[in-house]
Design an enzyme around this catalytic site. Structure first.
Site, mmCIF file in Angstrom:
data_model
loop_
_atom_site.group_PDB
_atom_site.id
_atom_site.type_symbol
_atom_site.label_atom_id
_atom_site.label_comp_id
_atom_site.label_asym_id
_atom_site.label_seq_id
_atom_site.Cartn_x
_atom_site.Cartn_y
_atom_site.Cartn_z
ATOM 1 C CD GLU A 57 -1.627 -2.457 1.352
ATOM 2 O OE1 GLU A 57 -2.346 -3.387 0.919
ATOM 3 O OE2 GLU A 57 -0.560 -2.658 1.985
ATOM 4 C CG HIS A 126 -10.176 -8.110 5.518
ATOM 5 N ND1 HIS A 126 -9.180 -8.612 6.314
ATOM 6 C CD2 HIS A 126 -9.885 -8.497 4.254
ATOM 7 C CE1 HIS A 126 -8.322 -9.291 5.563
ATOM 8 N NE2 HIS A 126 -8.724 -9.222 4.309
#
Length: 321
Positions: A57, A126
């Site tokens: 990321e 998540h």
């Protein structure tokens, strides 16, 4: 369309409209994204514009910054909001500050897409709803649609915007319902809240997946409820918020994020600073709890819902000074 289809259509049309628009992220190419939001884009536009990246990321956001500096309009995808934290240095040092630190010489027209929130029984990391982190960074717009129509128009506006945008997608309702959505391209304002339902007794401020819970609660209580979908979490549409609260005299904030330092705290402070003399009850928050997002077998007990919103509305309606 549903929301995920609306996102896909917006990406397709914006890439077709402007050759400088590129998408990048982990698994967004051949796989079409974990939620299939980028499905079909690789076949249509090729690997130079639909870029499968390593699982990094920090690298995804840093690469997008460089692309934006060379006049591309990158749309990086972070698979889940909980995976954004490794990129937070790039976000704070480059994305949020580049325009200011260069005296306005360098703009970063980039849109960071990220699914957020719970409701799909996923694994740890998540399910995050930590939009407060992004809202706290000046120089970045934070946008959150709650309908397919909004998703398509707001994403198109975000990609065309010269400011960096964090585009939060409520994955809990990605495929939850279909709404009419124009097939032609269109844009929506990035600084306006939406009055979902007009009312005179109490204002409910909310966004994203919580909007539908607010609507459900409004139907079940003995009160005339005004539901405001914030849409733009930064900058806030202060005028619409305060006009509503001054009219109704009561305010409930419904959000999925944790209670402490969630956006509800800022909204409560805003109302107290500028509409205290109109209040008939203290501002009430219906939120997530101050704990880490729990395992999926008890996430339904953690997540705010229509019932929790209903209790908050009833509390402010029955309050007496």
């Amino acid at each position: 369309m549903n929301i995920v289809t609306a996102v896909n259509r917006a990406l397709h049309q914006e890439m077709e409209r402007d050759d400088d628009t590129r998408v990048l992220g982990y698994d967004i190419g051949m796989l079409g994204g974990v939620f299939r939001a980028t499905e079909g884009l690789l076949d249509e536009f090729g690997p130079d514009r639909v870029i499968d990246t390593p699982l990094s990321e920090n690298g995804i956001v840093g690469t997008a910054v460089g692309m934006a500096m060379r006049d591309d309009r990158p749309v990086p995808e972070i698979e889940f909001m909980g995976f954004f934290y490794p990129a937070f240095g790039q976000f704070m040092y480059a994305v949020a500050k580049m325009y200011e630190r260069t005296g306005g010489d360098i703009e970063l027209p980039m849109t960071i897409r990220m699914p957020y929130g719970g409701g799909i029984k996923a694994l740890e990391y998540h399910q995050e709803s930590t939009e407060t982190f992004e809202i706290h960074a000046p120089g970045v717009r934070v946008i959150c649609p709650s309908t397919p129509y909004q998703a398509k128009g707001l994403l198109a506006s975000s990609i065309r915007c010269d400011d960096p945008v964090v585009f939060m997608e409520p994955k809990r309702i990605y495929r939850g319902f279909d709404d009419p959505v124009p097939t032609d391209e269109y844009t929506l304002p990035l600084d306006e809240a939406r009055i979902v339902e007009e009312g005179s007794d109490v204002t409910v401020l909310t966004w994203g997946a919580m909007v539908r819970h607010a609507e459900s609660a409004a139907e079940e209580v003995d009160a005339d409820v005004e539901v405001i979908d914030l849409v733009t979490l930064s900058p806030l549409d202060v005028e619409t918020i305060l006009e509503s609260v001054k009219k109704t005299g009561r305010c409930v904030v419904l959000h999925e994020a944790r209670r402490t330092l969630g956006l509800g705290a800022e909204l409560s402070a805003l109302v107290n600073e500028y509409a205290l003399d109109r209040l008939k009850a203290p501002v009430k928050r219906a939120t997530g709890y101050d704990v880490h997002f729990p395992d999926n077998d008890i996430e339904d007990d953690y997540l705010p819902d229509a019932e929790r919103a209903k209790h908050a509305i009833e509390a402010v309606m029955s309050y007496e000074f």
